[in-house]
Write a protein that holds these residues in place. Structure first.
Motif, mmCIF file in Angstrom:
data_model
loop_
_atom_site.group_PDB
_atom_site.id
_atom_site.type_symbol
_atom_site.label_atom_id
_atom_site.label_comp_id
_atom_site.label_asym_id
_atom_site.label_seq_id
_atom_site.Cartn_x
_atom_site.Cartn_y
_atom_site.Cartn_z
ATOM 1 N N ALA A 25 0.836 -1.207 0.000
ATOM 2 C CA ALA A 25 0.000 0.000 0.000
ATOM 3 C C ALA A 25 0.867 1.253 0.000
ATOM 4 O O ALA A 25 0.601 2.215 -0.738
ATOM 5 C CB ALA A 25 -0.934 -0.008 1.207
ATOM 6 N N GLU A 26 1.901 1.259 0.830
ATOM 7 C CA GLU A 26 2.772 2.433 0.857
ATOM 8 C C GLU A 26 3.521 2.584 -0.465
ATOM 9 O O GLU A 26 3.661 3.691 -0.998
ATOM 10 C CB GLU A 26 3.764 2.330 2.014
ATOM 11 N N GLU A 27 3.996 1.478 -1.016
ATOM 12 C CA GLU A 27 4.710 1.516 -2.300
ATOM 13 C C GLU A 27 3.828 2.079 -3.408
ATOM 14 O O GLU A 27 4.296 2.833 -4.281
ATOM 15 C CB GLU A 27 5.174 0.102 -2.662
ATOM 16 N N LEU A 28 2.540 1.711 -3.388
ATOM 17 C CA LEU A 28 1.613 2.148 -4.430
ATOM 18 C C LEU A 28 1.131 3.576 -4.243
ATOM 19 O O LEU A 28 0.381 4.097 -5.073
ATOM 20 C CB LEU A 28 0.404 1.202 -4.473
ATOM 21 N N SER A 330 -1.940 -8.150 -0.956
ATOM 22 C CA SER A 330 -1.115 -7.233 -1.748
ATOM 23 C C SER A 330 -1.425 -7.328 -3.233
ATOM 24 O O SER A 330 -1.401 -6.325 -3.949
ATOM 25 C CB SER A 330 0.370 -7.509 -1.492
ATOM 26 N N ALA A 331 -1.742 -8.542 -3.715
ATOM 27 C CA ALA A 331 -2.061 -8.700 -5.135
ATOM 28 C C ALA A 331 -3.327 -7.933 -5.493
ATOM 29 O O ALA A 331 -3.399 -7.278 -6.543
ATOM 30 C CB ALA A 331 -2.214 -10.182 -5.476
ATOM 31 N N LEU A 332 -4.349 -8.012 -4.617
ATOM 32 C CA LEU A 332 -5.596 -7.294 -4.882
ATOM 33 C C LEU A 332 -5.356 -5.782 -4.864
ATOM 34 O O LEU A 332 -5.896 -5.052 -5.702
ATOM 35 C CB LEU A 332 -6.655 -7.655 -3.850
ATOM 36 N N LEU A 333 -4.532 -5.325 -3.936
ATOM 37 C CA LEU A 333 -4.253 -3.896 -3.860
ATOM 38 C C LEU A 333 -3.624 -3.400 -5.163
ATOM 39 O O LEU A 333 -3.970 -2.320 -5.652
ATOM 40 C CB LEU A 333 -3.343 -3.582 -2.685
#
Length: 341
Positions: A25-28, A330-333
């Motif tokens: 989430a932070e990376e995105l 993480s994949a869904l995010l």
């Protein structure tokens, strides 16, 4: 709208892949990460543990239950996390319901609006640290005096100097009076089961609170938890959400006091909500889930193929919502971020 990630509260144990999902989430570029509590895991500990691996994303509780802690204890935890996160903490509060408050915490549940107002006021006083904290209210008294006390209590000031003398407080609310209260005394509102078709109803409630406050603060936030299921088959996507909706509509509260049921009744689904509740409380959980029509799921979720989700997002962007809080791994995010960006 901004994007946030909501871990929710634990079921039987810690959710798998939580740390990886938070880092994703932070990376995105997600704006925030949120934890919750029911009557199992608490909200503060996971947020501190997993949030320690982050450096930018806002860390919030959605929600901390007020009856679980005194206002001063909540303020202590808020100041501590705000220091540890470098000023990235948001305190999300909620009154919960009488089944949990009285059944789990052993606390009374009268006049939740008045209790919330006092609670927020005390937290603000502690965090501001302008003077020793005293409060004489119908629910809370600091210092406590009277029968059964030593009479030795005195107003105290937190030993910790807050990193920020104003930590944002968001209020979880579903009914119109509670929503208005969030606009009057808080920095944000945390809706559950928000629907674009109910935007006018909630917008009016917020405006009522802003009027009582003397105007809308410039950075007031509305962070709504929105289930997102990416699937080519809309019905199969809806099936993944129906059991959770059945739980909240049917079982999260007594038959005479279920605030989630009331949300859907106001949305125009009173007959459906009544049927789901009767089935669920009767032990027929699968039938309760099956009784939820796809259109109800679509009103409060974003489900289906990417193109459908992207088209329906336009309706959400016209509402009072400022942040969509997503759930998943993480994949869904990554998938959803690509669709919604």
């Amino acid at each position: 709208m901004k994007l946030g990630y909501h871990l929710g509260y634990w079921s039987a144990g810690p959710p798998e892949g939580a740390r990886e999902a938070i880092l994703t989430a932070e990376e995105l570029g997600f704006d925030s990460v949120w934890t919750a509590e029911g009557y199992g895991s608490d909200a503060f500990t996971p947020l501190a543990w997993w949030g320690a691996a982050t450096s930018r994303v806002t860390l919030g509780t959605n929600i901390v239950q007020m009856s679980a802690r005194t206002p001063t204890a909540t303020a202590m935890a808020a100041m501590t996390l705000d220091h540890l996160s470098g000023g990235r903490f948001v305190l999300g509060l909620g009154a919960s319901g009488p089944q949990v408050v009285e059944g789990w915490y052993g606390q009374p549940y009268p006049k939740p609006l008045a209790r919330t107002r006092e609670y927020v006021d005390i937290v603000r006083k502690v965090v501001a640290r302008e003077q020793p904290v005293s409060h004489d209210g119908a629910t809370f008294s600091l210092p406590l005096t009277g029968d059964g006390t030593t009479g030795l209590g005195k107003p105290l000031k937190a030993t910790v100097h807050p990193l920020r003398t104003h930590i944002p407080i968001f209020l979880a609310a579903e009914g119109p009076k509670n929503v208005a209260l969030s606009a009057e005394i808080c920095d944000g509102w945390l809706p559950l089961f928000f629907s674009p078709k109910s935007d006018g109803f909630y917008r009016a409630a917020l405006e009522s609170g802003f009027a009582a406050r003397g105007g809308r603060p410039p950075e007031f936030e509305v962070a709504a938890s929105v289930p997102v299921i990416v699937h080519d088959d809309v019905e199969k996507a809806a099936d993944l959400i129906r059991p959770s909706l059945a739980l909240y509509i049917g079982g999260m509260g007594a038959k005479t006091a279920n605030f989630h049921h009331d949300v859907f009744a106001r949305m125009g689904y009173e007959d459906v909500a009544d049927k789901v509740q009767d089935l669920y409380l009767g032990g027929r959980k699968a039938e309760a889930a099956a009784a939820i029509p796809t259109r109800l799921v679509e009103d409060t979720s974003l489900i289906g193929p990417p193109a459908k989700i992207r088209d329906e997002l336009a309706a959400w962007e016209e509402t009072v919502v400022t942040t969509l809080l997503l759930r998943g791994d993480s994949a869904l995010l990554r998938t959803v971020a690509g669709i919604l960006s």
